[in-house]
Design a protein around this motif. Structure first.
Motif, PDB file in Angstrom:
ATOM      1  N   MET A   1       0.849  -1.194   0.000  1.00 35.22           N
ATOM      2  CA  MET A   1       0.000   0.000   0.000  1.00 35.22           C
ATOM      3  C   MET A   1       0.880   1.239   0.000  1.00 35.22           C
ATOM      4  O   MET A   1       1.900   1.287   0.667  1.00 35.22           O
ATOM      5  CB  MET A   1      -0.889   0.025   1.251  1.00 35.22           C
ATOM      6  CG  MET A   1      -1.850  -1.133   1.334  1.00 35.22           C
ATOM      7  SD  MET A   1      -3.156  -0.975   0.121  1.00 35.22           S
ATOM      8  CE  MET A   1      -4.032   0.405   0.812  1.00 35.22           C
ATOM      9  N   ARG A   2       0.492   2.265  -0.755  1.00 33.76           N
ATOM     10  CA  ARG A   2       1.244   3.498  -0.778  1.00 33.76           C
ATOM     11  C   ARG A   2       1.024   4.262   0.515  1.00 33.76           C
ATOM     12  O   ARG A   2      -0.003   4.139   1.171  1.00 33.76           O
ATOM     13  CB  ARG A   2       0.799   4.370  -1.964  1.00 33.76           C
ATOM     14  CG  ARG A   2       1.145   3.753  -3.268  1.00 33.76           C
ATOM     15  CD  ARG A   2       0.954   4.705  -4.417  1.00 33.76           C
ATOM     16  NE  ARG A   2      -0.098   5.691  -4.150  1.00 33.76           N
ATOM     17  CZ  ARG A   2      -0.758   6.260  -5.136  1.00 33.76           C
ATOM     18  NH1 ARG A   2      -0.508   5.968  -6.369  1.00 33.76           N
ATOM     19  NH2 ARG A   2      -1.694   7.160  -4.867  1.00 33.76           N
ATOM     20  N   ALA A   3       2.012   5.091   0.870  1.00 31.09           N
ATOM     21  CA  ALA A   3       1.908   5.893   2.086  1.00 31.09           C
ATOM     22  C   ALA A   3       0.675   6.773   2.005  1.00 31.09           C
ATOM     23  O   ALA A   3       0.389   7.367   0.986  1.00 31.09           O
ATOM     24  CB  ALA A   3       3.155   6.765   2.237  1.00 31.09           C
ATOM     25  N   GLY A   4      -0.028   6.843   3.109  1.00 29.85           N
ATOM     26  CA  GLY A   4      -1.204   7.705   3.189  1.00 29.85           C
ATOM     27  C   GLY A   4      -2.508   6.997   2.972  1.00 29.85           C
ATOM     28  O   GLY A   4      -3.558   7.556   3.227  1.00 29.85           O
TER      29      GLY A   4
ATOM     30  N   GLY B   1     -10.503  -5.008   1.023  1.00 23.38           N
ATOM     31  CA  GLY B   1     -11.269  -5.043   2.250  1.00 23.38           C
ATOM     32  C   GLY B   1     -10.450  -5.418   3.457  1.00 23.38           C
ATOM     33  O   GLY B   1      -9.243  -5.673   3.371  1.00 23.38           O
ATOM     34  N   VAL B   2     -11.133  -5.439   4.596  1.00 29.49           N
ATOM     35  CA  VAL B   2     -10.506  -5.823   5.854  1.00 29.49           C
ATOM     36  C   VAL B   2     -10.274  -7.334   5.896  1.00 29.49           C
ATOM     37  O   VAL B   2      -9.253  -7.806   6.408  1.00 29.49           O
ATOM     38  CB  VAL B   2     -11.389  -5.382   7.045  1.00 29.49           C
ATOM     39  CG1 VAL B   2     -10.793  -5.859   8.364  1.00 29.49           C
ATOM     40  CG2 VAL B   2     -11.580  -3.871   7.052  1.00 29.49           C
ATOM     41  N   LEU B   3     -11.217  -8.103   5.356  1.00 28.46           N
ATOM     42  CA  LEU B   3     -11.162  -9.562   5.448  1.00 28.46           C
ATOM     43  C   LEU B   3     -10.225 -10.156   4.401  1.00 28.46           C
ATOM     44  O   LEU B   3      -9.918  -9.520   3.383  1.00 28.46           O
ATOM     45  CB  LEU B   3     -12.560 -10.144   5.273  1.00 28.46           C
ATOM     46  CG  LEU B   3     -13.586  -9.786   6.350  1.00 28.46           C
ATOM     47  CD1 LEU B   3     -14.932 -10.425   6.022  1.00 28.46           C
ATOM     48  CD2 LEU B   3     -13.108 -10.215   7.728  1.00 28.46           C
TER      49      LEU B   3
ATOM     50  N   LEU C   1     -10.973 -10.149  -9.418  1.00 25.05           N
ATOM     51  CA  LEU C   1     -10.384  -8.827  -9.538  1.00 25.05           C
ATOM     52  C   LEU C   1      -9.190  -8.722  -8.597  1.00 25.05           C
ATOM     53  O   LEU C   1      -9.158  -9.401  -7.564  1.00 25.05           O
ATOM     54  CB  LEU C   1     -11.418  -7.755  -9.168  1.00 25.05           C
ATOM     55  CG  LEU C   1     -12.672  -7.636 -10.040  1.00 25.05           C
ATOM     56  CD1 LEU C   1     -13.650  -6.646  -9.414  1.00 25.05           C
ATOM     57  CD2 LEU C   1     -12.312  -7.215 -11.456  1.00 25.05           C
ATOM     58  N   PRO C   2      -8.194  -7.895  -8.909  1.00 22.05           N
ATOM     59  CA  PRO C   2      -7.083  -7.686  -7.971  1.00 22.05           C
ATOM     60  C   PRO C   2      -7.619  -7.268  -6.604  1.00 22.05           C
ATOM     61  O   PRO C   2      -8.446  -6.353  -6.513  1.00 22.05           O
ATOM     62  CB  PRO C   2      -6.280  -6.563  -8.638  1.00 22.05           C
ATOM     63  CG  PRO C   2      -6.605  -6.672 -10.096  1.00 22.05           C
ATOM     64  CD  PRO C   2      -8.040  -7.117 -10.160  1.00 22.05           C
ATOM     65  N   TYR C   3      -7.155  -7.924  -5.553  1.00 20.95           N
ATOM     66  CA  TYR C   3      -7.723  -7.738  -4.213  1.00 20.95           C
ATOM     67  C   TYR C   3      -6.631  -7.270  -3.254  1.00 20.95           C
ATOM     68  O   TYR C   3      -5.585  -7.920  -3.117  1.00 20.95           O
ATOM     69  CB  TYR C   3      -8.323  -9.050  -3.715  1.00 20.95           C
ATOM     70  CG  TYR C   3      -9.087  -8.949  -2.404  1.00 20.95           C
ATOM     71  CD1 TYR C   3     -10.457  -8.744  -2.404  1.00 20.95           C
ATOM     72  CD2 TYR C   3      -8.443  -9.068  -1.175  1.00 20.95           C
ATOM     73  CE1 TYR C   3     -11.182  -8.651  -1.217  1.00 20.95           C
ATOM     74  CE2 TYR C   3      -9.146  -8.978   0.024  1.00 20.95           C
ATOM     75  CZ  TYR C   3     -10.519  -8.771  -0.011  1.00 20.95           C
ATOM     76  OH  TYR C   3     -11.225  -8.675   1.166  1.00 20.95           O
ATOM     77  N   THR C   4      -6.867  -6.146  -2.596  1.00 16.51           N
ATOM     78  CA  THR C   4      -5.947  -5.608  -1.602  1.00 16.51           C
ATOM     79  C   THR C   4      -6.560  -5.755  -0.217  1.00 16.51           C
ATOM     80  O   THR C   4      -7.604  -5.152   0.077  1.00 16.51           O
ATOM     81  CB  THR C   4      -5.652  -4.121  -1.863  1.00 16.51           C
ATOM     82  OG1 THR C   4      -5.053  -3.975  -3.148  1.00 16.51           O
ATOM     83  CG2 THR C   4      -4.700  -3.566  -0.808  1.00 16.51           C
ATOM     84  N   ARG C   5      -5.922  -6.544   0.624  1.00 16.71           N
ATOM     85  CA  ARG C   5      -6.381  -6.663   2.002  1.00 16.71           C
ATOM     86  C   ARG C   5      -5.567  -5.731   2.883  1.00 16.71           C
ATOM     87  O   ARG C   5      -4.334  -5.712   2.834  1.00 16.71           O
ATOM     88  CB  ARG C   5      -6.211  -8.094   2.515  1.00 16.71           C
ATOM     89  CG  ARG C   5      -6.750  -8.271   3.945  1.00 16.71           C
ATOM     90  CD  ARG C   5      -6.336  -9.582   4.559  1.00 16.71           C
ATOM     91  NE  ARG C   5      -6.911  -9.737   5.893  1.00 16.71           N
ATOM     92  CZ  ARG C   5      -6.572 -10.690   6.754  1.00 16.71           C
ATOM     93  NH1 ARG C   5      -5.633 -11.586   6.414  1.00 16.71           N
ATOM     94  NH2 ARG C   5      -7.135 -10.749   7.942  1.00 16.71           N
ATOM     95  N   SER C   6      -6.247  -4.925   3.688  1.00 15.30           N
ATOM     96  CA  SER C   6      -5.547  -4.007   4.577  1.00 15.30           C
ATOM     97  C   SER C   6      -6.468  -3.560   5.707  1.00 15.30           C
ATOM     98  O   SER C   6      -7.663  -3.341   5.498  1.00 15.30           O
ATOM     99  CB  SER C   6      -5.066  -2.774   3.806  1.00 15.30           C
ATOM    100  OG  SER C   6      -4.499  -1.822   4.681  1.00 15.30           O
ATOM    101  N   ALA C   7      -5.887  -3.387   6.895  1.00 21.85           N
ATOM    102  CA  ALA C   7      -6.645  -2.864   8.031  1.00 21.85           C
ATOM    103  C   ALA C   7      -7.065  -1.417   7.796  1.00 21.85           C
ATOM    104  O   ALA C   7      -7.957  -0.905   8.480  1.00 21.85           O
ATOM    105  CB  ALA C   7      -5.814  -2.965   9.305  1.00 21.85           C
TER     106      ALA C   7
END
Length: 252
Positions: free
Chosen positions: A7-10, A144-146, A153-159
């Motif tokens: 993930m990019r900063a910010g 998403g969080v989970l 689709l490309p999936y980014t998991r992050s708090a």
């Protein structure tokens, strides 16, 4: 390891509308309930939940109840359309139907009750108007969080997707799963990338996400099971799009 890379900063400060800047995010934290009785191509739209249904209509020559103006905006190579049928211009209730193209015809595969912006719909969306934008938009990225439920689709998991806990508890899981609607955003980035190519005043961070039982600030919300189904079904090779709006504008 995130599919979409680090993930990019910010980004941690951004969740469906740049939370650090505004609370006009998808989950209308004020708790205003959706207006209207809800309707669509199948039954009524109320609180999203166990009402997910398998549709039976097949061999449609065109996506129903979508007029020529918007139909012509659906890319010719798109074979998956998520249609959001708003109950009315000022209603927060809607019905979502997934159509899949087979040959030259469209099959209606699933439908779900859903919610849209608390104040309904607009053809000129601006930050904070609490109306969902009418139009045809590509669907390119998810997250998403989970953990990834098997998304195509490309999936980014992050708090960083977590809704703030000073919002009401019913909103805390809104962003467990999200699919970015490509309105005023950069495709190929995480859904909570805060970049707004057309400027902040045009809004952004508009997603398909999980439902809390009432209207949103601009997003479209569905049950968890509906989001899981869409994540596992929408395929970038099929060039999925969302066609969304109130009944009058969709038919224009």
């Amino acid at each position: 390891m995130l599919k979409n890379g680090a993930m990019r900063a910010g980004l941690a400060a951004a969740a469906c509308g740049v939370l650090a800047v505004t609370l006009s995010a998808c989950g209308d934290a004020g708790g205003a309930s959706g207006s209207g009785n809800g309707s669509g191509t199948k039954g009524k739209a109320g609180k999203a939940g166990p009402g997910d249904s398998r549709a039976r209509t097949v061999d449609l020559k065109r996506v129903p109840d979508v007029g020529d103006r918007l139909r012509k905006q659906i890319p010719s190579d798109s074979r998956q359309v998520v249609a959001v049928y708003g109950a009315g211009k000022d209603s927060a209730d809607s019905t979502v139907v997934l159509y899949t193209k087979s040959g030259s015809t469209w099959d209606e595969t699933r439908s779900w009750p859903a919610h849209n912006g608390t104040r309904g719909w607009t053809t000129d969306h601006h930050e904070g108007d609490k109306r969902s934008p009418v139009g045809v938009f590509t669907l390119s990225d998810a997250g998403g969080v989970l953990p990834d439920p098997g998304a195509r689709l490309p999936y980014t998991r992050s708090a960083s997707f977590q809704a703030p806990h000073f919002w009401g508890k019913s909103y805390w899981h809104d962003f467990d799963y999200v699919i970015a609607i490509d309105y005023n955003r950069v495709k190929g980035t995480a859904p909570n990338d805060p970049t707004r190519p057309e400027g902040q005043s045009k809004g952004g961070g508009i997603w398909l996400h999980m439902d809390h039982g009432s209207g949103t600030s601009a997003c479209v919300s569905l049950s968890k099971s509906a989001m899981e189904y869409l994540l596992r079904t929408l395929d970038p090779h099929q060039h999925p799009v969302v066609v969304m709006g109130d009944k009058a504008d969709l038919n224009a």
